[in-house]
Design a protein around this motif. Structure first.
Motif, PDB file in Angstrom:
ATOM      1  N   ASP A  78      -4.122   3.644   2.209  1.00 54.67           N
ATOM      2  CA  ASP A  78      -3.819   1.797   1.962  1.00 54.67           C
ATOM      3  C   ASP A  78      -4.476   1.948   0.423  1.00 54.67           C
ATOM      4  O   ASP A  78      -4.737   0.706  -0.020  1.00 54.67           O
ATOM      5  CB  ASP A  78      -5.490   1.553   3.070  1.00 54.67           C
ATOM      6  CG  ASP A  78      -5.141   2.396   3.893  1.00 54.67           C
ATOM      7  OD1 ASP A  78      -4.389   1.789   4.820  1.00 54.67           O
ATOM      8  OD2 ASP A  78      -6.377   2.419   4.692  1.00 54.67           O
ATOM      9  N   ARG A  79      -3.848   2.896  -0.338  1.00 51.23           N
ATOM     10  CA  ARG A  79      -4.553   2.400  -1.589  1.00 51.23           C
ATOM     11  C   ARG A  79      -2.809   1.224  -2.385  1.00 51.23           C
ATOM     12  O   ARG A  79      -1.544   1.875  -1.812  1.00 51.23           O
ATOM     13  CB  ARG A  79      -4.558   3.755  -2.990  1.00 51.23           C
ATOM     14  CG  ARG A  79      -5.700   3.739  -2.496  1.00 51.23           C
ATOM     15  CD  ARG A  79      -6.382   5.245  -3.687  1.00 51.23           C
ATOM     16  NE  ARG A  79      -7.538   5.670  -3.595  1.00 51.23           N
ATOM     17  CZ  ARG A  79      -8.025   6.615  -3.510  1.00 51.23           C
ATOM     18  NH1 ARG A  79      -7.845   6.602  -5.219  1.00 51.23           N
ATOM     19  NH2 ARG A  79      -9.685   7.025  -3.770  1.00 51.23           N
ATOM     20  N   LEU A  80      -3.386   0.480  -3.556  1.00 54.51           N
ATOM     21  CA  LEU A  80      -2.373   0.094  -3.895  1.00 54.51           C
ATOM     22  C   LEU A  80      -1.413   0.791  -5.175  1.00 54.51           C
ATOM     23  O   LEU A  80      -2.338   1.781  -5.764  1.00 54.51           O
ATOM     24  CB  LEU A  80      -2.195  -1.437  -4.731  1.00 54.51           C
ATOM     25  CG  LEU A  80      -2.638  -2.631  -3.346  1.00 54.51           C
ATOM     26  CD1 LEU A  80      -3.514  -4.048  -4.461  1.00 54.51           C
ATOM     27  CD2 LEU A  80      -1.813  -2.766  -2.681  1.00 54.51           C
ATOM     28  N   THR A 120       1.352  -0.903  -0.163  1.00 52.05           N
ATOM     29  CA  THR A 120       0.264  -0.252  -0.131  1.00 52.05           C
ATOM     30  C   THR A 120       0.931   1.531   0.212  1.00 52.05           C
ATOM     31  O   THR A 120       2.197   1.434   0.297  1.00 52.05           O
ATOM     32  CB  THR A 120      -0.789   0.113   1.473  1.00 52.05           C
ATOM     33  OG1 THR A 120      -0.116   0.030   2.138  1.00 52.05           O
ATOM     34  CG2 THR A 120      -1.919  -1.128   1.289  1.00 52.05           C
ATOM     35  N   LEU A 151      -5.142   8.445   0.653  1.00 54.18           N
ATOM     36  CA  LEU A 151      -4.493   7.241   0.204  1.00 54.18           C
ATOM     37  C   LEU A 151      -3.793   5.883   0.695  1.00 54.18           C
ATOM     38  O   LEU A 151      -3.374   5.522  -0.425  1.00 54.18           O
ATOM     39  CB  LEU A 151      -3.656   7.987  -1.127  1.00 54.18           C
ATOM     40  CG  LEU A 151      -4.530   9.137  -1.778  1.00 54.18           C
ATOM     41  CD1 LEU A 151      -3.789   9.750  -2.251  1.00 54.18           C
ATOM     42  CD2 LEU A 151      -5.539   8.995  -2.749  1.00 54.18           C
ATOM     43  N   ASP A 178      -3.684   1.852  -7.797  1.00 56.26           N
ATOM     44  CA  ASP A 178      -4.614   2.360  -7.990  1.00 56.26           C
ATOM     45  C   ASP A 178      -4.815   3.858  -8.464  1.00 56.26           C
ATOM     46  O   ASP A 178      -5.322   4.863  -7.616  1.00 56.26           O
ATOM     47  CB  ASP A 178      -5.146   1.672  -6.661  1.00 56.26           C
ATOM     48  CG  ASP A 178      -5.983   0.492  -6.815  1.00 56.26           C
ATOM     49  OD1 ASP A 178      -6.287  -0.384  -7.920  1.00 56.26           O
ATOM     50  OD2 ASP A 178      -6.015  -0.339  -5.863  1.00 56.26           O
ATOM     51  N   LEU A 179      -3.270   4.079  -8.224  1.00 59.05           N
ATOM     52  CA  LEU A 179      -2.895   5.950  -8.274  1.00 59.05           C
ATOM     53  C   LEU A 179      -2.827   5.924  -9.334  1.00 59.05           C
ATOM     54  O   LEU A 179      -2.753   5.167 -10.572  1.00 59.05           O
ATOM     55  CB  LEU A 179      -1.761   5.874  -7.681  1.00 59.05           C
ATOM     56  CG  LEU A 179      -1.717   5.823  -5.684  1.00 59.05           C
ATOM     57  CD1 LEU A 179      -0.575   5.719  -5.122  1.00 59.05           C
ATOM     58  CD2 LEU A 179      -2.956   5.861  -4.461  1.00 59.05           C
ATOM     59  N   GLN A 201      -0.335  10.586  -7.885  1.00 60.43           N
ATOM     60  CA  GLN A 201      -0.338  10.412  -7.591  1.00 60.43           C
ATOM     61  C   GLN A 201       1.195   9.038  -6.689  1.00 60.43           C
ATOM     62  O   GLN A 201       1.861   9.343  -6.004  1.00 60.43           O
ATOM     63  CB  GLN A 201      -1.387  10.209  -6.936  1.00 60.43           C
ATOM     64  CG  GLN A 201      -2.709  10.642  -6.898  1.00 60.43           C
ATOM     65  CD  GLN A 201      -3.877  10.172  -6.671  1.00 60.43           C
ATOM     66  OE1 GLN A 201      -4.822   8.942  -6.961  1.00 60.43           O
ATOM     67  NE2 GLN A 201      -5.061  10.329  -6.363  1.00 60.43           N
ATOM     68  N   ARG A 202       0.997   8.312  -7.690  1.00 68.40           N
ATOM     69  CA  ARG A 202       2.610   7.489  -7.845  1.00 68.40           C
ATOM     70  C   ARG A 202       3.966   8.819  -7.282  1.00 68.40           C
ATOM     71  O   ARG A 202       4.646   8.047  -6.909  1.00 68.40           O
ATOM     72  CB  ARG A 202       2.478   6.749  -8.888  1.00 68.40           C
ATOM     73  CG  ARG A 202       1.887   5.630  -8.609  1.00 68.40           C
ATOM     74  CD  ARG A 202       2.007   4.304 -10.320  1.00 68.40           C
ATOM     75  NE  ARG A 202       0.289   4.798 -10.972  1.00 68.40           N
ATOM     76  CZ  ARG A 202       0.247   4.298 -11.174  1.00 68.40           C
ATOM     77  NH1 ARG A 202       1.466   4.096 -12.765  1.00 68.40           N
ATOM     78  NH2 ARG A 202      -1.013   3.880 -11.982  1.00 68.40           N
TER      79      ARG A 202
END
Length: 370
Positions: A128-130, A91, A126, A133-134, A138-139
């Motif tokens: 808990d997102r993988l 995550t 964000l 999923d970004l 965001q990454r």
């Protein structure tokens, strides 16, 4: 002390030398930009600092210590890669704190650093997102957060914004400056983007074919280029470089000539270069409809709409020059008159390609020639 110093550093792959005899220092707490075209050696230089590439010869010092043989994990560096290099199965939160857990940083300290990074880089919600999923932006912010929480002495960035769109780049540049203002790391930032270099850097180290061309502030790199390569590489459209002859207190271009101030006359005479070339940026070349004082004729060949202004391509003395104009009234094929702003001209020694410098009264700070 968080200074980085190169002493005669070279990097070769077999018989191919990609970094040639670097001699310069990166000051503690500054943002140093490694700028240059693809293949110039800027990423290789950064990777030598990170310990991901060996130094072929010479000495590299970090924090006053010789680090040629010090492994990457012991150099107190945090690095952000162009492709983010996030763990896909972790995550956002796990990616950010992974290095801290490996170093067995206390849990309370990890939580505090994580909270600061999430707030600073607008990643709350964000956690808990993988990565899948970004968005790309965001990454990129997660990769920056992962580097920030390490609170390392040296912050190394290898074209970290190249995958972002124009709007995200502007936002990310501001975030980088904020991060630096808070933590005061020594930042080394690799890019081929001139806007990033000019807006983020305290100083710019411009490389070409593994050779340091100029090391100075963005202002001096732009306004006082050390050589022809610097003048042409920095700025878009690029600097016009024209063949010239100095004769009888004038600069001549074929059968046309322009007068120059006395301080430039004296400076050119002192330089005593056998052959010289003239440089002028497009924004410092005025286009006029009628002949006037110190004007020369040219022919319009093409016009490009740049949005806020127009790039006008002209033939002058059998060479192409570019001028920037606020309006589009010029017509292809017509004769116009151009007038260089002599307060912003550059003159280079043709033999060495180095600038002959500038009259003393025009110089606020002398650029560093390499």
């Amino acid at each position: 002390m968080k200074e980085i110093r190169f002493e005669n550093v070279k990097k070769s792959y077999g018989h191919t030398e990609v970094v040639k005899n670097l001699n310069f220092s990166i000051h503690e707490g500054e943002r140093l930009i490694l700028l240059g075209p693809s293949g110039c050696g800027k990423s290789t230089t950064l990777r030598m600092i990170a310990g991901l590439e060996d130094v072929s010869s010479g000495n590299l010092y970090m924090g006053g210590k010789l680090v040629n043989d010090v492994p990457s994990g012991k150099r107190e560096v945090a690095m952000v890669f162009q492709n983010y290099a996030l763990y896909p199965h972790m995550t956002v939160k796990q990616n950010i704190v992974y290095a801290l857990r490996m170093k067995k940083v206390p849990k309370k300290e990890i939580a505090a650093r994580l909270e600061d990074a999430l707030a600073m880089l607008q990643l709350r919600g964000l956690e808990d997102r993988l990565p899948k999923d970004l968005s790309g932006g965001q990454r990129q912010r997660v990769a920056l957060a992962r580097a920030v929480v390490k609170q390392a002495d040296f912050f190394l960035l290898d074209e970290p914004l190249s995958n972002l769109d124009a709007q995200l780049r502007v936002s990310a540049r501001k975030e980088l400056v904020k991060i630096h203002e808070k933590y005061k790391q020594t930042i080394v930032y690799v890019t081929h983007d001139q806007i990033e270099a000019m807006t983020v850097g305290d100083r710019i180290a411009l490389l070409n074919e593994g050779v340091l061309q100029m090391l100075d502030t963005p202002e001096n790199v732009y306004h006082r280029p050390a050589n022809i390569f610097t003048a042409k590489f920095i700025g878009a459209p690029p600097t016009n470089i024209l063949e010239m002859v100095y004769y009888d207190k004038h600069i001549r271009f074929g059968d046309q000539k322009m007068s120059i101030p006395n301080e430039w006359i004296q400076h050119i005479q002192k330089a005593n270069a056998r052959e010289m070339v003239f440089g002028i940026r497009p924004e410092h070349l005025e286009i006029m409809e009628e002949h006037g004082e110190n004007t020369m004729y040219a022919i319009v060949r093409a016009i490009e709409n740049l949005g806020a202004e127009y790039a006008v391509y002209l033939t002058f003395n059998n060479e192409e020059v570019i001028a920037l104009s606020p309006h589009k009234e010029w017509r292809v094929g017509e004769q116009v008159y151009i007038r260089p702003n002599v307060q912003h001209m550059h003159i280079f020694d043709m033999a060495t390609t180095n600038s002959i410098g500038y009259p003393e009264k025009m110089v606020n700070r002398v650029p560093v020639f390499n």
